[in-house]
Design a protein around this motif. Structure first.
Motif, PDB file in Angstrom:
ATOM      1  N   ARG A 109       1.149   4.196  -2.659  1.00  0.00           N
ATOM      2  CA  ARG A 109       0.960   5.657  -2.505  1.00  0.00           C
ATOM      3  C   ARG A 109       2.303   6.370  -2.973  1.00  0.00           C
ATOM      4  N   LEU A 135       0.916  -1.322  -0.153  1.00  0.00           N
ATOM      5  CA  LEU A 135       0.015   0.133  -0.051  1.00  0.00           C
ATOM      6  C   LEU A 135       0.833   1.184   0.084  1.00  0.00           C
ATOM      7  N   ASP A 136       1.787   1.197   0.758  1.00  0.00           N
ATOM      8  CA  ASP A 136       2.679   2.344   0.856  1.00  0.00           C
ATOM      9  C   ASP A 136       3.650   2.556  -0.455  1.00  0.00           C
TER      10      ASP A 136
END
Length: 276
Positions: free
Chosen positions: A183, A179-180
């Motif tokens: 992002r 997820l990071d």
């Protein structure tokens, strides 16, 4: 080998590498400890004997050893001298910095006997966009000192000049979650598409600056001249943000969009890793 002398070398504009290096050096419990601060001046030309132990602590900028740190280590050489390597990064990734530092020191006659990667507050960290704020913390420094003690124990089993080089690539690399990572890519693409000009150096609020000159004193490159604190020479600035963090009136700032990206993507505290 008894650790009779330890030589600590650090490049540390915001004191994170200094604190980690001092903790590790303290753990060595050498009869004689010499600190060499390379933040503003280069190391003296010297050849350290194999009976000494060197500790080298450097910050990581954008995945690499701070170039100025390597420049200021140029005159230092060893003679089969054991060295402890410490890379201090801002909670994102140290990438190839430790490998590069190991290669650099090996080429100058040192033998890497231990290595560690520690987290230090990111140069871009502010109260509004915190990135590893307050690191290294008490737990980090306690671990660093214990690491130094273990290095001392390890060296006790060797004769000077008979050290075995450590493979620093065995230290685990920090990783972002999926997820990071998404992002990070998303924010990065947004910046690229926006074509927004990126700041190249900190700026000064003339309404807050009182000309105290602290920023000029702490700058490791001389990018700020005493008496002309409102100006920063962007060609000399390495964006360490020592001037920003040292200004008690908060007159200096470095408003980079990467600070927000790092805050969003690197919020999970990463832990130190050491290798003996």
């Amino acid at each position: 080998m008894n650790v009779s002398e330890a030589q600590l070398y650090y490049f540390s504009p915001t004191h994170t590498s200094k604190r980690v290096g001092e903790a590790v050096a303290a753990g060595l419990q050498a009869a004689r400890l010499v600190e060499n601060d390379l933040t503003h001046t280069p190391a003296d030309d010297a050849i350290l004997p194999s009976s000494s132990v060197a500790v080298v602590a450097v910050p990581v900028y954008r995945g690499s050893v701070a170039p100025l740190a390597l420049e200021r280590l140029q005159g230092l050489h060893g003679d089969g001298t054991p060295v402890v390597l410490l890379a201090v990064y801002g909670n994102r990734d140290y990438e190839h910095a430790l490998d590069d530092l190991d290669r650099f020191m090996t080429e100058r006659g040192f033998v890497t006997v231990a290595a560690g990667t520690f987290v230090g507050e990111h140069s871009y960290s502010t109260p509004q966009t915190p990135v590893a704020a307050g690191r290294p913390d008490v737990a980090d420094l306690q671990l660093a000192r214990r690491f130094g003690e273990k290095v001392r124990d390890k060296l006790a089993g060797y004769e000077p000049g008979r050290f075995v080089r450590l493979e620093v690539a065995r230290i685990p690399r920090p990783e972002l979650s999926w997820l990071d990572k998404l992002r990070f890519v998303w924010y990065g693409l947004g910046l690229k598409v926006s074509k927004k000009p990126m700041p190249v150096a900190p700026v000064t609020d003339p309404g807050q600056c009182n000309g105290c000159g602290v920023c000029a004193i702490v700058c490791p490159t001389g990018a700020i001249a005493a008496g002309n604190e409102l100006h920063t020479d962007a060609s000399r600035c390495i964006r360490c943000c020592a001037c920003v963090k040292s200004c008690r009136r908060m007159a200096r700032s470095f408003d980079t969009p990467f600070a927000k990206i790092l805050t969003a993507c690197c919020a999970r505290p990463k832990q130190p890793h050491v290798l003996l």
